[in-house]
Enzyme design. Structure first.
Site, mmCIF file in Angstrom:
data_model
loop_
_atom_site.group_PDB
_atom_site.id
_atom_site.type_symbol
_atom_site.label_atom_id
_atom_site.label_comp_id
_atom_site.label_asym_id
_atom_site.label_seq_id
_atom_site.Cartn_x
_atom_site.Cartn_y
_atom_site.Cartn_z
ATOM 1 N N ARG A 93 -4.614 51.066 75.998
ATOM 2 C CA ARG A 93 -5.639 51.846 75.300
ATOM 3 C C ARG A 93 -5.652 53.255 75.870
ATOM 4 N NH1 ARG A 93 -11.421 49.185 74.882
ATOM 5 N NH2 ARG A 93 -11.627 49.802 77.069
ATOM 6 N N SER B 138 -11.549 44.733 66.053
ATOM 7 C CA SER B 138 -12.797 44.655 66.812
ATOM 8 C C SER B 138 -13.942 44.233 65.907
ATOM 9 C CB SER B 138 -13.122 46.015 67.435
ATOM 10 O OG SER B 138 -12.164 46.383 68.392
ATOM 11 N N LYS C 275 -17.164 51.510 77.522
ATOM 12 C CA LYS C 275 -17.617 51.873 76.174
ATOM 13 C C LYS C 275 -19.133 52.028 76.218
ATOM 14 C CE LYS C 275 -14.025 50.377 73.036
ATOM 15 N NZ LYS C 275 -13.730 49.764 71.721
#
Length: 363
Positions: A46, A115, A142
């Site tokens: 990521r 997701s 996040k």
């Protein structure tokens, strides 16, 4: 690997590690090797800030480490770079490339993950190969994500029929609750990346999750993530199991010896050894032993949500068990008798039984 091999590997996967290109500013190779030795099944790269050519270059140690260990390598958000990075698949968010567009770009042989942060996002007309479900808990990786808690985990357990990984704030302190609420797989960042011993941390997380190999042996405990496989015995005069319902899974019994009596909806049926009885979701059911000898039986719950939740100490509602008031009059039971008199109740005979339901084909 081809598409079938990738999906078979995904079905066996329990632990996903999400990393940036240079974890803590360092070359990722040592961390990847330790984590993969510890049992990581999927590694997701990521990295949102790198230019394309640098991202392709950064993917090389990830792909090579995963290949050495037989793990899957997934790229985050960039279906257009699957070919040059050699990734096994791509993971997209709800606000990234659409699922259909990601599938078009990567082809049928590569994996597409999606997701989901709310129960509503678990549905849809088309399914990805897997879901990332969360955030379960608050996480600094996040900070804007709204924590869905264990309620979101249980919603995924009761809704999804493809592989999925719970994500968000999961570590060795919280994984027991997450697994006990029905998650067969988890995705982590800090729990492995920031551990003093990443291999040991990965091994501890993997040990808290269901096994990914199935060896079915009579008398031994068996846990398949898709099915609870339980052996029980009800004695004569033992207190009956009160009528109850399951909202999201099928409850199946195969009577091995003796006689059992089942409440199924508005009726009652008494069955001998060699009989198979299945109660689909929302059918009220209960049972007792009406005979004068023990009645051993095989009991399957599919999907396998009941035994793990019960063993973890969840409330009955949290492991999908409700009273008769939750029942519906629509579902019908499945009852398969041994047939041919009592010949198939003999120990040396073979009984073939079949029960079919969207959640379970038992043969």
């Amino acid at each position: 690997m081809n598409g079938t091999e990738r999906r078979a590997r995904l079905a066996r996967s329990r632990l996903c590690l999400v990393l940036e290109a240079r974890p803590r500013g360092q070359d990722p190779t040592a961390l990847l090797e330790a984590a993969l030795r510890g049992g990581v099944d999927v590694v997701q790269l990521r990295e949102k800030e790198l230019p394309d050519n640098e991202l392709v270059r950064a993917a090389t140690p990830f792909r090579e480490a995963c290949t050495r260990h037989g793990a899957l390598f997934v790229l985050n958000d960039r279906p257009d770079l699957i070919e040059p990075t050699g990734a096994d698949g791509v993971h997209v968010g709800q606000g990234d490339a659409s699922l259909a567009e990601a599938r078009r770009l990567v082809g049928d042989d590569r994996l597409v993950g999606l997701s989901a942060s709310t129960p509503r996002e678990l549905g849809g007309e088309s399914e990805p190969d897997y879901f990332g479900v969360g955030a379960v808990y608050g996480t600094p990786t996040k900070p804007d994500a709204v924590a869905g808690g264990l309620e979101l985990v249980r919603a995924a357990r009761d809704t999804l029929r493809v592989p999925w990984f719970a994500i968000g704030g999961i570590d060795t302190d919280t994984i027991a609750d997450v697994a006990g609420s029905g998650a067969s797989g988890v995705a982590v960042v800090r729990a492995v990346r920031d551990a003093d011993d990443p291999e040991a941390a990965a091994r501890a997380l993997r040990r808290a999750l269901p096994p990914s190999t199935a060896v079915v042996v009579r008398g031994d405990e068996v846990l398949l993530p898709q099915i609870d496989w339980l052996f029980g015995t009800w004695e004569p005069g033992q207190r009956p199991v009160a009528p109850h319902t399951h909202a999201a899974h099928t409850d199946l019994f195969y009577v091995l010896d003796g006689t059992m009596e089942f409440r199924l909806g508005d009726g009652t049926v008494r069955v001998p050894a060699g009989s198979c009885v299945a109660a689909p979701p929302l059918l009220v059911h209960g049972f007792r032993n009406p005979g004068d000898s023990d009645a051993p039986f095989l009991n399957l719950h599919a999907p396998g949500v009941w035994a793990r939740g019960r063993a973890h100490g969840l409330s009955p509602e949290e492991f999908d068990t409700f009273g008769p008031d939750r029942a519906s009059s629509s579902p019908r039971p499945i009852v398969s008798a041994p047939g041919d008199g009592d010949r198939l109740t003999k120990a040396h005979r073979l009984a073939l039984v079949k029960a079919q339901h969207p959640d379970l084909d038992a043969l």
